[in-house]
Design a protein around this motif. Structure first.
Motif, mmCIF file in Angstrom:
data_model
loop_
_atom_site.group_PDB
_atom_site.id
_atom_site.type_symbol
_atom_site.label_atom_id
_atom_site.label_comp_id
_atom_site.label_asym_id
_atom_site.label_seq_id
_atom_site.Cartn_x
_atom_site.Cartn_y
_atom_site.Cartn_z
ATOM 1 N N GLU A 2 1.003 -1.286 -0.066
ATOM 2 C CA GLU A 2 0.082 -0.036 -0.125
ATOM 3 C C GLU A 2 1.069 1.392 0.087
ATOM 4 O OE1 GLU A 2 -3.459 2.172 2.731
ATOM 5 O OE2 GLU A 2 -2.931 0.022 3.178
ATOM 6 N N ARG A 3 1.909 1.239 0.747
ATOM 7 C CA ARG A 3 2.971 2.429 0.899
ATOM 8 C C ARG A 3 3.382 2.630 -0.348
ATOM 9 N NH1 ARG A 3 7.919 3.694 1.173
ATOM 10 N NH2 ARG A 3 8.602 1.705 1.057
ATOM 11 N N GLN A 4 4.035 1.495 -1.024
ATOM 12 C CA GLN A 4 4.550 1.557 -2.394
ATOM 13 C C GLN A 4 3.677 2.035 -3.498
ATOM 14 O OE1 GLN A 4 6.079 -2.269 -3.025
ATOM 15 N NE2 GLN A 4 7.796 -2.044 -1.667
ATOM 16 N N MET A 5 2.358 1.724 -3.554
ATOM 17 C CA MET A 5 1.465 2.241 -4.382
ATOM 18 C C MET A 5 1.049 3.522 -4.133
ATOM 19 S SD MET A 5 0.797 -0.106 -6.406
ATOM 20 C CE MET A 5 -0.477 0.415 -7.496
ATOM 21 N N ARG A 6 0.949 4.049 -3.018
ATOM 22 C CA ARG A 6 0.833 5.670 -2.614
ATOM 23 C C ARG A 6 2.102 6.399 -3.571
ATOM 24 N NH1 ARG A 6 0.310 5.569 2.912
ATOM 25 N NH2 ARG A 6 -1.441 4.023 3.088
ATOM 26 N N LEU A 7 3.481 5.867 -3.254
ATOM 27 C CA LEU A 7 4.505 6.575 -3.824
ATOM 28 C C LEU A 7 4.438 6.535 -5.306
ATOM 29 C CD1 LEU A 7 7.304 5.123 -1.601
ATOM 30 C CD2 LEU A 7 6.475 7.483 -1.601
ATOM 31 N N GLU B 91 1.692 6.544 -7.146
ATOM 32 C CA GLU B 91 0.566 7.225 -7.304
ATOM 33 C C GLU B 91 1.016 8.719 -7.187
ATOM 34 O OE1 GLU B 91 -2.573 6.384 -5.041
ATOM 35 O OE2 GLU B 91 -3.214 4.848 -6.135
ATOM 36 N N ASP B 92 1.873 9.245 -6.485
ATOM 37 C CA ASP B 92 2.490 10.638 -6.228
ATOM 38 C C ASP B 92 3.314 10.970 -7.406
ATOM 39 O OD1 ASP B 92 0.967 10.855 -3.870
ATOM 40 O OD2 ASP B 92 2.794 10.234 -2.543
ATOM 41 N N ILE B 93 4.302 9.785 -7.634
ATOM 42 C CA ILE B 93 5.085 10.159 -8.997
ATOM 43 C C ILE B 93 4.169 10.434 -10.117
ATOM 44 C CG2 ILE B 93 6.629 8.840 -10.239
ATOM 45 C CD1 ILE B 93 7.999 7.683 -7.618
ATOM 46 N N LEU B 94 3.182 9.392 -10.516
ATOM 47 C CA LEU B 94 2.522 9.617 -11.612
ATOM 48 C C LEU B 94 1.761 11.049 -11.660
ATOM 49 C CD1 LEU B 94 0.990 6.004 -11.852
ATOM 50 C CD2 LEU B 94 2.626 7.049 -13.396
ATOM 51 N N HIS B 95 1.495 11.343 -10.668
ATOM 52 C CA HIS B 95 0.761 12.816 -10.708
ATOM 53 C C HIS B 95 1.659 13.651 -10.691
ATOM 54 C CE1 HIS B 95 -1.007 16.319 -8.715
ATOM 55 N NE2 HIS B 95 -2.181 15.746 -9.259
ATOM 56 N N ASP B 96 2.868 13.945 -9.975
ATOM 57 C CA ASP B 96 3.550 14.703 -10.013
ATOM 58 C C ASP B 96 4.581 15.164 -11.430
ATOM 59 O OD1 ASP B 96 3.023 15.573 -7.386
ATOM 60 O OD2 ASP B 96 4.689 14.588 -6.501
ATOM 61 N N ASP B 97 4.800 13.834 -11.891
ATOM 62 C CA ASP B 97 5.700 13.952 -13.165
ATOM 63 C C ASP B 97 4.888 13.613 -14.243
ATOM 64 O OD1 ASP B 97 7.745 14.651 -11.672
ATOM 65 O OD2 ASP B 97 8.370 12.586 -11.106
ATOM 66 N N ARG B 98 3.581 13.789 -14.314
ATOM 67 C CA ARG B 98 2.750 13.271 -15.517
ATOM 68 C C ARG B 98 3.125 13.957 -16.858
ATOM 69 N NH1 ARG B 98 -0.573 16.537 -12.154
ATOM 70 N NH2 ARG B 98 -1.220 18.035 -12.854
ATOM 71 N N GLU B 99 3.748 15.221 -16.746
ATOM 72 C CA GLU B 99 4.081 15.625 -18.147
ATOM 73 C C GLU B 99 5.322 15.227 -18.501
ATOM 74 O OE1 GLU B 99 2.135 17.716 -19.778
ATOM 75 O OE2 GLU B 99 0.706 17.641 -18.281
ATOM 76 N N ILE B 100 6.191 14.765 -17.694
ATOM 77 C CA ILE B 100 7.583 14.187 -18.075
ATOM 78 C C ILE B 100 7.195 12.753 -18.562
ATOM 79 C CG2 ILE B 100 9.660 12.959 -17.203
ATOM 80 C CD1 ILE B 100 9.720 15.366 -15.403
ATOM 81 N N LEU B 101 6.241 12.344 -17.959
ATOM 82 C CA LEU B 101 5.994 10.684 -18.466
ATOM 83 C C LEU B 101 5.145 10.583 -19.533
ATOM 84 C CD1 LEU B 101 4.838 9.283 -14.900
ATOM 85 C CD2 LEU B 101 6.896 8.708 -15.986
ATOM 86 N N ARG B 102 4.320 11.701 -20.019
ATOM 87 C CA ARG B 102 3.656 11.882 -21.143
ATOM 88 C C ARG B 102 4.667 11.948 -22.509
ATOM 89 N NH1 ARG B 102 -0.814 15.690 -19.159
ATOM 90 N NH2 ARG B 102 -2.455 14.156 -18.544
ATOM 91 N N ALA B 103 5.659 12.671 -22.111
ATOM 92 C CA ALA B 103 6.641 12.991 -22.940
ATOM 93 C C ALA B 103 7.688 11.916 -23.189
ATOM 94 C CB ALA B 103 7.683 14.095 -22.612
ATOM 95 N N LEU B 104 7.908 11.020 -22.337
ATOM 96 C CA LEU B 104 8.589 9.838 -22.430
ATOM 97 C C LEU B 104 7.811 8.721 -23.315
ATOM 98 C CD1 LEU B 104 10.296 9.675 -18.984
ATOM 99 C CD2 LEU B 104 11.345 10.009 -21.359
#
Length: 75
Positions: free
Chosen positions: A53-58, A60-73
């Motif tokens: 559960e802790r790992q999934m929260r982390l 989700e935070d990464i996916l939310h905070d870095d969504r623009e970078i992930l879209r570009a990649l």
């Protein structure tokens, strides 16, 4: 509330879960249960892995905070 007695299981000690307890926990034979400490000092028996559960929260935070970078990649 359900109550269980501690019994001998081979060379160890364990509890036997009734069908009712397994249904309430939504577990089946072979599943893993976790004993976690609650904020008030008690304990909780749960089929949910607190580390997962802790790992999934982390994640989700990464996916939310870095969504623009992930879209570009992803392009």
């Amino acid at each position: 509330m359900l109550a269980f007695k501690i019994t001998t299981v081979g060379g160890s000690a364990g509890i036997i879960l009734t069908k009712e307890a397994m249904a309430q926990l939504k577990v089946k034979k072979g599943d893993t249960l976790f004993l976690t400490e609650t904020p008030d000092g008690g304990y909780r028996l749960t089929p949910y892995d607190p580390e997962f559960e802790r790992q999934m929260r982390l994640a989700e935070d990464i996916l939310h905070d870095d969504r623009e970078i992930l879209r570009a990649l992803a392009k």
